[in-house]
Design a protein around this motif. Sequence first.
Motif, PDB file in Angstrom:
ATOM      1  N   ALA A  69       0.826  -1.206   0.000  1.00 55.00           N
ATOM      2  CA  ALA A  69       0.000   0.000   0.000  1.00 55.00           C
ATOM      3  C   ALA A  69       0.863   1.261   0.000  1.00 55.00           C
ATOM      4  CB  ALA A  69      -0.914  -0.009   1.224  1.00 55.00           C
ATOM      5  N   ASP A 106      -6.498   3.515   2.258  1.00 56.68           N
ATOM      6  CA  ASP A 106      -5.582   2.912   1.282  1.00 56.68           C
ATOM      7  C   ASP A 106      -4.131   3.319   1.520  1.00 56.68           C
ATOM      8  OD1 ASP A 106      -7.770   1.669  -0.059  1.00 56.68           O
ATOM      9  OD2 ASP A 106      -8.166   3.557  -1.105  1.00 56.68           O
ATOM     10  N   ALA A 116      -8.428   1.300   5.604  1.00 56.19           N
ATOM     11  CA  ALA A 116      -9.335   1.145   4.466  1.00 56.19           C
ATOM     12  C   ALA A 116     -10.755   1.426   4.928  1.00 56.19           C
ATOM     13  CB  ALA A 116      -9.233  -0.265   3.881  1.00 56.19           C
TER      14      ALA A 116
END
Length: 213
Positions: free
Chosen positions: A67, A175, A188
């Motif tokens: 990520a 994210d 998230a």
Amino acid sequence: MSRGVLYAAVMMALIASACGSTERGSPVAADATESSASSSSSTTQTTSASTTTAAAASGPVAEILAARQVNADDFHDMSFGGDKPEDMTESSSMVAFITPSANIACNWSLTDPTGELGINCDAKERTSPPPERPANCELNWATGYVQLHPDGVVENGVCTGGVLTPSIANTLPYDSALVAGDFGCLSAEAGVTCAHIPSGRGFVLSREELRTF
């Protein structure tokens, strides 16, 4: 003494230290050339270690490492009682974040002397069934807390006499992942995924559920 109570005691000591630390922005005297060289060397070593770990990772840990990474240095500010940004102070020994919804807050120590502490998260709102109160808990049974220890053990609910997560900290965008020390978390919309990177153990926490891996 139960593991949850021991965790709470040590974490509260670290929190007390964090609250008494110097605020961000205090001047520090340093040789610019030496500092630059040291920083460059440290960055090279960290990048190399992260690359090696990422190559061997799989599952949720791989997702965390793949990520968008935030700078851990931006997540040392926090407050365990205030509700405004100006209430936050810097802790060099701890990182913390809140999610964009402000429902979940997490923090962990980077210099735990006991080897007991790991990630501590708190979900203000949880619709999943609350964990059952242990018979030996004589303090407050905090059903919103989830702890991940260095050995990979996840505890759902904590017996504690204090507050273990910050009331305000910097926001970890959706994210995006915060990796510091041996732990990391991915924010998230569906929830927060946190893991002990070397072991690959961890949990996913949301309003609706707690899932371990």
